[in-house]
Enzyme design. Structure first.
Site, PDB file in Angstrom:
ATOM      1  N   GLU A 177       0.822  -1.214   0.013  1.00  0.00           N
ATOM      2  CA  GLU A 177       0.149  -0.150   0.043  1.00  0.00           C
ATOM      3  C   GLU A 177       0.776   1.465  -0.004  1.00  0.00           C
ATOM      4  O   GLU A 177       0.560   2.220   0.720  1.00  0.00           O
ATOM      5  CB  GLU A 177      -1.095   0.136   1.230  1.00  0.00           C
ATOM      6  N   GLU A 284      -6.335 -10.677  -0.663  1.00  0.00           N
ATOM      7  CA  GLU A 284      -7.000 -10.747   0.694  1.00  0.00           C
ATOM      8  C   GLU A 284      -8.628 -10.696   0.309  1.00  0.00           C
ATOM      9  O   GLU A 284      -9.144  -9.611   0.860  1.00  0.00           O
ATOM     10  CB  GLU A 284      -6.497  -9.325   1.301  1.00  0.00           C
TER      11      GLU A 284
END
Length: 395
Positions: A177, A284
């Site tokens: 991220e 995820e």
């Protein structure tokens, strides 16, 4: 075997009765054969897991914590999955809380569990702006360290962790991220970026590759299907590839809802990343049943904390999962793994973060005190297969 009623027929019995008896015998044998085959079919279906349905496509993984690798959850994991990812226990702040201290116990236990069950292991993660220990960025006086010091600390961390699990962990989420959520910005203004500029990203991949040249190395991010963020992720990936940085793939996290992102956007994103010549994994995956509250107005009721997992929501979620897994199967040549984030609806990280309305961005905030059930996975709170499970396995 001759049924008793046949063997007991006496000589002189009329032919019509004999014929009827033979017909009944034939039907009985066929019926038993059908029932036996039906029972075998049910047994085979009961014994199959997600990993078996997708054995010709890609590994099916799950994120686990210590509670998940013992008891009924462990049995479910062993039956259904062939890959695991530590949900939190390999993140920097937990595994390396101070400069000269490493906490290996939980990470080692998860690796041992996976090896015992002959599962692949994805390491998660080596560098993130969240759950990074404060000491990493500060000197003894509390001041920010120099770029040289920070990169050396990063190298020490990555080298130590990756070497410990060399040959056991086949893939790592190296950088997590790093791209900003704002469309008018490029990289997130984290302490990593403030101190090192862009260099920390390439260096992290280089350090990981040096520690284990055989490990597959991924960049991992959420909202990776939204065009503005997708294009900036592609920009980052291309810059690393052009600079000969050892990066093997991109992780599309997949914290999705019943309506977003659209199938078209998912396909467009996969096409964009595949065009770079790298592997793609869904890292995820969860699909919350929660929806955003409509704009305030007359007659708009407050959103309940838990409206329950209704039949309507179950059908919508099943349809949604069926749709996204159809996409995954269509791209089996470039998608090399699909991992669910948590085991069942009994526990989801989304439950303490508004039920997942913020998607992957929810990880940036603290867990709330109010539990808002997201019901985002394929197994219910009792660890039973949901309607969505059958939607992804019947194809």
């Amino acid at each position: 075997m001759i049924p008793k009623f046949i063997s007991s027929i006496k000589a002189g019995t009329p032919l019509l009765v004999l014929a009827t008896a033979v017909a009944l015998c034939s039907f009985s044998l066929k019926s038993n054969k059908y029932l036996a085959s039906h029972q075998v079919f049910k047994a085979d279906t009961a014994g199959k897991g997600l990993k078996d349905y997708y054995k010709n496509y890609f590994p099916i993984g799950v994120a686990v914590n210590m509670a998940a690798i013992s008891g009924p959850q462990a049995a479910l994991i062993g039956r259904e999955f062939n890959s695991v990812t530590p949900e939190n226990d390999m993140k920097m702040g937990l595994i390396h809380p101070s400069e000269h201290q490493y906490n290996w116990t939980k990470a080692d236990a998860i690796v041992e569990f996976a090896q015992l069950h002959h599962m692949k292991i994805r390491g998660h993660n080596l560098l993130w702006h969240n759950q990074a220990p404060a000491w990493m960025f500060r000197d003894s006086s509390g001041n920010l360290v120099t770029k040289q010091v920070l990169l050396q600390r990063l190298k020490d961390h990555i080298t130590t962790v990756v070497k410990r699990y060399k040959g056991k962990i086949y893939a790592w989420d190296v950088v997590n991220e790093a791209v900003d959520d704002s469309a008018d910005k490029y990289l997130r203004n984290s302490l990593w970026y403030q101190i090192c500029g862009e260099d920390f990203i390439a260096k992290a991949f280089e350090y990981a590759h040096e520690a284990d040249p055989d490990a597959q190395l991924f960049y991992n991010d959420y909202n990776s299907e939204i065009p503005s963020k997708r294009d900036r992720i592609c920009r980052l990936l291309k810059s690393l590839i052009d600079a000969k940085v050892p990066i093997d793939g991109v992780g599309m996290q997949g914290h999705w809802s019943l309506i977003s992102p659209t199938p078209a956007r998912i396909r467009e994103a996969i096409d964009k990343y595949a065009a770079l010549g790298i592997r793609i994994q869904i890292t995820e995956l969860d699909i919350t049943v929660r929806s955003k509250q409509p704009a305030n107005g007359a007659g708009v009721a407050p959103l309940p904390v838990d409206s329950g997992y209704t039949p309507q929501l179950a059908q919508q979620q099943a349809d949604r999962y069926q749709s996204v897994f159809k996409i995954f199967r269509d791209y089996k040549k470039v998608i090399t793994g699909v991992t669910f984030w948590n085991v069942s609806d009994r526990y989801s990280w989304l439950d303490s973060r508004g039920g997942g309305l913020a998607g992957g961005a929810a990880a940036g905030g603290p867990a709330g005190k109010t539990i808002v059930k997201a019901y985002p996975l394929l197994f219910d709170v009792n660890l039973q297969r949901k309607q969505a499970y059958w939607a992804v396995t019947r194809f």
